[in-house]
Design an enzyme around this catalytic site. Structure first.
Site, PDB file in Angstrom:
ATOM      1  CG  HIS A  17      -0.505  -0.080   2.419  1.00 36.95           C
ATOM      2  ND1 HIS A  17       0.482   0.794   3.105  1.00 36.95           N
ATOM      3  CD2 HIS A  17      -0.286  -0.925   3.288  1.00 36.95           C
ATOM      4  CE1 HIS A  17       0.700   0.492   4.323  1.00 36.95           C
ATOM      5  NE2 HIS A  17       0.531  -0.972   4.448  1.00 36.95           N
ATOM      6  CG  HIS A  20       4.271  -1.512   2.242  1.00 34.69           C
ATOM      7  ND1 HIS A  20       3.155  -2.093   1.989  1.00 34.69           N
ATOM      8  CD2 HIS A  20       4.818  -2.134   3.143  1.00 34.69           C
ATOM      9  CE1 HIS A  20       2.504  -2.759   2.813  1.00 34.69           C
ATOM     10  NE2 HIS A  20       3.638  -2.525   3.794  1.00 34.69           N
ATOM     11  CB  CYS A 125       1.921  -9.456  19.539  1.00 36.11           C
ATOM     12  SG  CYS A 125       1.153  -8.583  18.140  1.00 36.11           S
ATOM     13  CB  CYS A 128       4.972  -7.147  16.930  1.00 37.04           C
ATOM     14  SG  CYS A 128       3.764  -5.772  17.358  1.00 37.04           S
ATOM     15  CB  CYS A 143      -0.452  -5.927  20.537  1.00 38.69           C
ATOM     16  SG  CYS A 143       0.565  -4.971  19.275  1.00 38.69           S
ATOM     17  CG  HIS A 146      -0.572  -6.059  15.201  1.00 43.73           C
ATOM     18  ND1 HIS A 146       0.714  -5.519  15.873  1.00 43.73           N
ATOM     19  CD2 HIS A 146      -0.278  -5.752  13.859  1.00 43.73           C
ATOM     20  CE1 HIS A 146       1.593  -5.544  14.807  1.00 43.73           C
ATOM     21  NE2 HIS A 146       0.805  -5.570  13.675  1.00 43.73           N
ATOM     22  CE  LYS A 299      -3.654   1.020  11.965  1.00 45.97           C
ATOM     23  NZ  LYS A 299      -2.886   0.153  12.482  1.00 45.97           N
ATOM     24  CE  LYS A 302      -7.332  -5.036   2.228  1.00 42.29           C
ATOM     25  NZ  LYS A 302      -6.839  -6.186   2.483  1.00 42.29           N
TER      26      LYS A 302
END
Ligand code: MSP
Length: 509
Positions: A17, A20, A125, A128, A143, A146, A299, A302
């Protein structure tokens, strides 16, 4: 000088996405910037193809492992190729070459007596791929990154102690104030080092994780994903524990890792201590950036429908304006926002600034001067001052700027400022009025010349961000498209044929 720039290697459990895309674009921008200054650059990016997360994703897909890796890793490579990223090496951690170096490094550290086996119980986790302390979790025991509760796991594993190097690392950070950029992240790392460091668990039993590199000293285990992944930075340039490392040492000497704040601890704590055990100096710099969030600081996810798909953006406006927006809008002090609407605003700013200037001046000389660059013989003080200002600003940044987020922010901002200044000059001088009066011919030519030469300087400066736009401008000015960081004013030659091409930034709705 030889420089080495790296991006993180990305997990293949999802699609690439814009986050990256950003780090990889940033590396390409810095590579071009360095090349323009005459430096040699080796630039790597790639994919992290092992570990529990990728393994679960592979199982969900129901694909054969290698097919899964090829397909998912291929999605990253395809995107980076579509974005015309000029990487020199694409890392695959599943390659034999990389796996050999991981084994070599582990074997070396093991033989030095730095690895211990013990039983361990901890909260793991999967997101991570890390054990968490209760203090790392939020008030619901999740976490924070996540939003999932870690699993309690008890297992025998191999460990690499870190505590013995904590003071060394604190001293290193304090004596190398430029090591981590921006500085606020160095402070964050010193905060992580305020408490004793737990031993790092560097293995996973194969009964739980089979997608990984076998430990060279116990093949019931695979290597912990981070111990494997970080090694990519040295496996890509041919490190070995024995023998001649001259080529490696030369490239490693000026290495910059790019990363976001999510992986600061692994890069600024685990990695230098691993390197120390291998007898290798820390990388020269870490450049750390914040997150891209959706508009309003939310954030991207989707379910909210606010994830920015780099392909959609490229279809809409091409890659260059996306590169420029990302480098200009990434905040130095926190996270930054991105959405299709924000990108369109950035695109319109470029169109009104550089696009508009180029089209207006070229159309005007096509009409009045047969498209030929006029003489510079009658430039007045204010024309020369404008050109010198623009040239000196870019000269200073290219000569003294060191790769950082501050640099890409400053350079992109100065390009827009220069564009605004030249547009303002053009509007004030009103060459379309001068053109109608034969007695003002010399003044008319000086104004056109100044505008064209300033545009040339802007085109050179903007190259790292917008390589194809830069080349289009230079070609439209009758220049060859060889780009060097040379910012001398009054370079265009009288009589050079210019070309009015298509708009640099065509209208988008
Ligand atoms: N595989 C590890 C890295 C190993 S490097 C030895 C990993 N992979 S990841 O796929 O999660 O990539 C994380 C990196 O992707 C970030 O550090 C950053 O470079 C980039 N980004 C992913 N999402 C991002 C944003 N939303 N915003 C900014 N950068 C983002 O961690």
């Amino acid at each position: 000088m030889k420089k080495y720039i790296t991006t993180p290697i990305y997990y293949i459990n999802g699609a690439p996405h814009v986050g990256h895309a950003f780090t990889t674009i940033l590396g390409d921008v810095l590579k071009k910037f360095e090349q323009m200054r005459g430096n040699d650059v080796f630039y790597t990016t790639g994919t992290d193809e092992h570990g529990q997360k990728n393994q679960s994703s592979c199982q969900e897909c129901g694909m054969a492992v290698q097919d899964f890796i090829d397909m998912r890793s291929g999605n990253f490579q395809k995107l980076f190729d579509a974005m015309k990223i000029d990487y020199d090496f694409f890392v695959h951690t599943s390659s034999q070459q990389h796996k050999n170096v991981v084994k070599d490094a582990l074997d070396y550290i093991y033989k030095k007596g730095l690895i211990k086996k013990k039983s361990y119980e901890g909260l793991y986790c999967e997101g991570c791929e890390q054990f968490k302390k209760p203090s790392d979790l939020d008030e619901h025991g999740n976490c924070p990154d996540h939003q999932k509760a870690p699993k309690l796991i008890t297992e025998e594993n191999y460990f690499f102690p870190l505590e013995q190097d904590r003071q060394w690392l604190i001293d290193y950070i304090n004596t190398h104030p430029d090591w981590i950029k921006p500085k606020r992240f160095a402070k964050e790392v010193l905060g992580m080092l305020a408490e004793p460091l737990d031993d790092l668990c560097i293995s996973r039993p194969k009964s739980r994780v089979w997608l990984g590199v076998d430990l060279p000293f116990d093949d019931d285990f695979v290597t912990y994903i981070w111990f494997d992944a970080l090694i990519n930075y040295i496996s890509s340039i041919g490190w070995k524990s024995q023998g001649d490392n001259a080529a490696f040492n030369e490239t490693w000497a000026h290495c910059t890792h790019l990363l976001a704040k999510d992986i600061l601890k692994t890069h600024a704590v685990y990695w230098p201590i691993m390197l120390k055990a291998l007898g290798i100096e820390p990388p020269e710099h870490l450049i750390v950036h914040g997150y891209w969030l959706g508009e309003g600081g939310i954030k991207m996810s989707k379910s909210l429908g606010n994830v920015v798909d780099p392909y959609e953006v490229m279809d809409l406006m091409g890659i260059d304006p996306l590169r420029f927006y990302l480098c200009n809008a990434m905040s130095l002090s926190g996270d930054a926002q991105i959405s299709i609407d924000l990108l369109k605003q950035g695109y319109k700013q470029l169109a009104n600034n550089i696009g508009n200037l180029q089209m207006r001046v070229l159309k005007m000389i096509a009409k009045n001067l047969d498209g030929k660059v006029p003489s510079a013989a009658h430039l007045e003080a204010e024309d020369k001052a404008l050109l010198e200002n623009v040239a000196n600003t870019f000269e200073r940044i290219y000569k003294y700027g060191e790769p950082s987020l501050e640099l890409v922010n400053e350079l992109s901002a100065e390009i827009l400022k220069a564009g605004d200044a030249v547009n303002a000059y053009f509007a004030t001088q009103a060459p379309w009025v001068l053109a109608k009066d034969e007695s003002k011919r010399e003044r008319y030519e000086a104004v056109i010349y100044t505008t064209l030469d300033a545009l040339r300087l802007i085109a050179v400066a903007v190259y790292p961000f917008m390589p194809s736009i830069a080349k289009k401008i230079l070609v439209s000015l009758g220049q060859n498209d060889e780009i060097k960081a040379e910012f001398k004013p009054v370079v265009l030659k009288e009589g050079t044929q210019t070309i009015v091409g298509d708009p640099l930034f065509p209208f988008i709705a």
